[in-house]
Every structure is written in C-alpha cells, then in structure tokens.
Design an enzyme around this catalytic site. Structure first.
Site, short mmCIF file in Angstrom:
data_model
loop_
_atom_site.label_atom_id
_atom_site.label_comp_id
_atom_site.label_asym_id
_atom_site.label_seq_id
_atom_site.Cartn_x
_atom_site.Cartn_y
_atom_site.Cartn_z
N ARG A 134 0.81 -1.23 0.00
CA ARG A 134 0.00 0.00 0.00
C ARG A 134 0.84 1.27 0.00
O ARG A 134 0.31 2.36 -0.19
CB ARG A 134 -0.96 -0.01 1.21
CG ARG A 134 -2.15 -0.95 1.03
CD ARG A 134 -2.94 -1.11 2.32
NE ARG A 134 -2.26 -1.96 3.30
CZ ARG A 134 -2.71 -2.19 4.53
NH1 ARG A 134 -3.82 -1.62 4.94
NH2 ARG A 134 -2.04 -2.98 5.35
C1 UD1 Z 1 -2.86 -6.04 12.92
C2 UD1 Z 1 -3.70 -6.76 14.01
C3 UD1 Z 1 -4.91 -5.90 14.37
C4 UD1 Z 1 -4.41 -4.54 14.84
C5 UD1 Z 1 -3.51 -3.88 13.79
C6 UD1 Z 1 -2.86 -2.64 14.37
C7 UD1 Z 1 -3.43 -9.17 13.62
C8 UD1 Z 1 -4.07 -10.39 13.08
N1 UD1 Z 1 -4.15 -8.05 13.50
O1 UD1 Z 1 -3.65 -5.97 11.75
O2 UD1 Z 1 -5.66 -6.52 15.39
O3 UD1 Z 1 -5.53 -3.70 15.12
O4 UD1 Z 1 -2.44 -4.76 13.39
O5 UD1 Z 1 -2.15 -1.92 13.40
O6 UD1 Z 1 -2.35 -9.23 14.15
N2 UD1 Z 1 3.75 -8.83 9.18
C9 UD1 Z 1 4.78 -9.74 8.99
N3 UD1 Z 1 4.48 -10.95 8.42
C10 UD1 Z 1 3.21 -11.30 8.06
C11 UD1 Z 1 2.18 -10.37 8.27
C12 UD1 Z 1 2.48 -9.13 8.84
O7 UD1 Z 1 5.93 -9.46 9.31
O8 UD1 Z 1 3.03 -12.43 7.58
C13 UD1 Z 1 4.09 -7.53 9.82
C14 UD1 Z 1 3.84 -6.34 8.90
O9 UD1 Z 1 5.02 -6.01 8.21
C15 UD1 Z 1 3.48 -5.24 9.92
C16 UD1 Z 1 2.79 -6.02 11.05
O10 UD1 Z 1 3.22 -7.35 10.93
O11 UD1 Z 1 4.63 -4.64 10.43
C17 UD1 Z 1 1.26 -5.93 11.02
O12 UD1 Z 1 0.76 -6.53 9.85
P1 UD1 Z 1 -0.52 -5.97 9.09
O13 UD1 Z 1 -0.81 -6.85 7.93
O14 UD1 Z 1 -0.36 -4.51 8.85
O15 UD1 Z 1 -1.69 -6.23 10.20
P2 UD1 Z 1 -3.08 -5.51 10.30
O16 UD1 Z 1 -4.01 -6.09 9.30
O17 UD1 Z 1 -2.87 -4.04 10.28
MG MG Z 2 -1.24 -2.77 9.56
#
Ligand code: UD1
Ligand code: MG
Length: 251
Positions: free
Chosen positions: A23
C-alpha cells in the site's frame, strides 16, 4: 503477594518487518520510509535501546536486503512467506530464549511507541498473567482489531475487524498489535494458532483466547493513540509527519 519486590524481568524483543507494504506504492521498503527525519524502523530500534533488552530480533521477508543494508548490525530471521502476524512471530522462535523472560512484540510500521510504554507493558507480565496487550482508543476506529474484555476488566479475546459482529465493532478499545508475553508460554501458544479465518492467516491476536483457555490471565494497557499510529500508505505517513510537526510547534 510479593510482586512489587520482584526484580525487573529480562526482555527480549521481536520486531515485525516482513510485510510487503504494497500500500506504500514504493520500491523503498515500508519500514525504511522516513518519519521526522529518520527511517520508521530506526525509531523502533532507538526506543528499544533505552529498554536494555537482552536480545532483539527483526523478522524480515520481502525486500529484506534493503533492511540489512541500512542496519547491518541487527539480528534478523527470515519469514519466507507472509502468512500472518502469528506466523511472523513464530518465525523468531529459534532466535528467542524459551524461558521465563518477557518477549515484547513490536511492529516496524508502528514507529512511535515510547520506551516507557514498552516497559509498562512488559511489567504487567507475571507467571500467571502470561500476556499483556497494548490497546488504544482512536478517534476513528477504522478496521483495527477490537479488545473484548470480561466483567473483571481482563482481556478475553481479540476479534479482528473482518470477523467482528456489528456489536463488537462498536467496541472503542482497539488493538495496537503490540503485546508482551512470557517467552516460553507465548511461543507454546503460537504453535497452536490456526488459520481458519476470513483471511486464511495465522493471527497473533488468537493467542489471547488460547491463553485464557489454558487458564492464564491476560491484561491490557492503554497507549496514547499517536504513539501507536500505524503507517500503511504514503497518505498515512504524511499525516503522521504533520501531526509530529504540530506537536513540536506546540512545545
Ligand atoms: C494487525 C492486528 C490488528 C491490529 C492492527 C494494528 C493481527 C491479526 N491483526 O492488523 O488486530 O488492530 O495490526 O495496526 O495481528 N507482518 C509480517 N508478516 C506477516 C504479516 C504481517 O511481518 O506475515 C508484519 C507487517 O510487516 C506489519 C505487522 O506485521 O509490520 C502488522 O501486519 P498488518 O498486515 O499490517 O496487520 P493488520 O491487518 O494491520
Ligand atoms: Mg497494519
């Protein structure tokens, strides 16, 4: 109960930075975009340094060479496929001592969490209270996960927006994503998280309900919304940059 006499727990930190950051619409890795003059990830690592953590591990994936080029001294583990936040933390298992220390989970794209807030959250973790989750009450609750507490005020579970009922979406207390847990217990619970949800991902948030089922208590702490603002797009980055500039003008 002699909780107040206990010495500060050892802290280990896991910083999630494996997401693609699609994004942002940029070739530069999301966590390397500049906020108030330095990369978002540098904010997280600098605040973390004040905490005196015994071990810091950054979980990287897509575009990881950009991160290791800019931060050659950090310890990284690779999450090859981005299968969710729970899966990402679990990728760090072998790099984290599985003991009674506290593991603090931070996000590379939630750059402004202060060392004080981190420490306060970690201090809430005890033997029986195996997890502490950082919540906040934003003006606009958007699609954040919601923290569902029971009548004693303890955290019962976290429901992701996609899975939440209309009533649950009215809940003002949102999940910042940041949490602290007893290292050994956290990783044991993570191994039991499944991906039978609308996104087909392993949600870190599911460890709360699993902890409760296992007989543990889970507590919350609340942060100032500005501290836990996440950045997912250039617009959000610009907005946070100008909010910070306003704050500086006020001071
Ligand atoms: C997540 C939370 C949500 C919270 C929000 C706050 C979960 C399931 N949900 O959602 O409850 O309100 O953050 O901002 O945790 N990442 C990895 N590997 C992955 C997926 C993500 O390293 O496989 C990292 C991303 O780079 C990022 C963070 O984890 O730094 C959060 O991931 P993102 O996909 O943005 O989660 P949200 O959908 O925002
Ligand atoms: Mg997020």
């Amino acid at each position: 109960m002699a909780h107040h006499s206990k010495t500060k727990a050892v802290i280990q930190a896991v910083v999630l930075a494996a997401g693609k950051g699609t994004r942002m619409g940029s070739d530069l890795h999301k966590v390397l975009h500049s906020l108030a003059g330095k990369p978002m990830l540098a904010h997280v690592l600098d605040n973390l340094k004040k905490l005196d953590a015994s071990n810091t591990v950054v979980v990287v994936g897509a575009g990881r060479e950009q991160i290791t080029n800019m931060f050659p001294d950090i310890k990284t583990v690779i999450q090859e496929e981005q299968l969710g936040t729970g899966h990402a933390v679990l990728a760090a298992k072998n790099a984290i001592a599985q003991d009674s220390s506290v593991t603090l989970v931070l996000y590379g794209d939630v750059p402004l969490v202060s060392a004080d807030t981190m420490q306060t959250l970690c201090n809430k973790v005890t033997q029986q209270r195996c997890l502490a989750v950082l919540g906040f009450r934003p003006k606009d609750t958007l699609a954040y996960g919601r923290l569902i507490t029971d009548d004693t005020g303890e955290l019962e579970r976290i429901v992701e927006y996609a899975e939440a009922s209309e009533a649950e979406r009215q809940e003002p207390l949102c999940n910042s994503g940041i949490l602290a847990g007893r290292s050994d217990v956290l990783f044991e619970l993570l191994a039991r998280v499944e991906n039978d949800n609308s996104k087909g991902e392993y949600y870190l948030t599911d460890v709360v309900a699993l902890a409760r089922d296992a007989g543990y208590q889970v507590v919350t702490a609340e942060a100032d919304p500005l501290e836990v603002t996440g950045v997912n797009s250039k617009d959000e980055l610009a907005k946070l940059n100008s909010q910070l500039a306003e704050e500086r003008d006020v001071l």
